[in-house]
Design an enzyme around this catalytic site. Sequence first.
Site, PDB file in Angstrom:
ATOM      1  N   HIS A  79      41.496  37.043  46.732  1.00 23.39           N
ATOM      2  CA  HIS A  79      40.130  37.312  47.195  1.00 23.39           C
ATOM      3  C   HIS A  79      39.765  38.772  46.924  1.00 23.39           C
ATOM      4  O   HIS A  79      40.623  39.584  46.608  1.00 23.39           O
ATOM      5  CB  HIS A  79      39.939  36.972  48.681  1.00 23.39           C
ATOM      6  CG  HIS A  79      40.740  37.821  49.633  1.00 23.39           C
ATOM      7  ND1 HIS A  79      41.983  37.453  50.101  1.00 23.39           N
ATOM      8  CD2 HIS A  79      40.484  39.014  50.224  1.00 23.39           C
ATOM      9  CE1 HIS A  79      42.435  38.379  50.940  1.00 23.39           C
ATOM     10  NE2 HIS A  79      41.548  39.342  51.027  1.00 23.39           N
ATOM     11  N   GLU A 130      35.814  38.204  51.063  1.00 26.70           N
ATOM     12  CA  GLU A 130      36.012  38.687  52.435  1.00 26.70           C
ATOM     13  C   GLU A 130      34.967  39.784  52.671  1.00 26.70           C
ATOM     14  O   GLU A 130      34.742  40.632  51.810  1.00 26.70           O
ATOM     15  CB  GLU A 130      37.427  39.259  52.574  1.00 26.70           C
ATOM     16  CG  GLU A 130      37.721  39.843  53.952  1.00 26.70           C
ATOM     17  CD  GLU A 130      39.155  40.396  54.056  1.00 26.70           C
ATOM     18  OE1 GLU A 130      39.794  40.640  53.016  1.00 26.70           O
ATOM     19  OE2 GLU A 130      39.612  40.598  55.198  1.00 26.70           O
TER      20      GLU A 130
HETATM   21 CO    CO Z   1      41.759  40.966  52.462  1.00 27.29          CO
END
Ligand code: CO
Length: 134
Positions: A79, A130
């Site tokens: 991510h 995120e």
């Molecule tokens: Co992270």
Amino acid sequence: MLGRLNHVAIAVRNMDSAVEVYRTTLGGRTSEKVAQPAHGVSTVFVTLPNTKIELLEPLGDNSPIAKFLERNPDGGIHHICYEVEDILAARDKLAAQGARVLGDGQPKIGAHGKPVLFLHPKDFCGTLVELEQA
Ligand code: CO
């Protein structure tokens, strides 16, 4: 809404070998390994001049990165994390535009002690995103 790139996270099977690569081969500055039981991972951060690399190793039986490592046995980019000024305002704005916020939609405390949320990869160009409160 988007602020700085806080980190890029790489899932790894074996933290010791990953740290060896980042510290010895690449000459990076690595943190101690920290268990994050609430997130099912252990983390090591590599601090770069302009951002960080977050190395993630599975922790426990139900690690959220276990399936990813089954599909990517050599590890891989898991991510990317962007900073936002106001995580609740960002969440509400994204949800109003139809984006899917993972989990129960409530921020959790992330690896830096700040609130974080994850957004569905299908809504963001195939990349798990995120958001972290700046
Ligand atoms: Co992270």
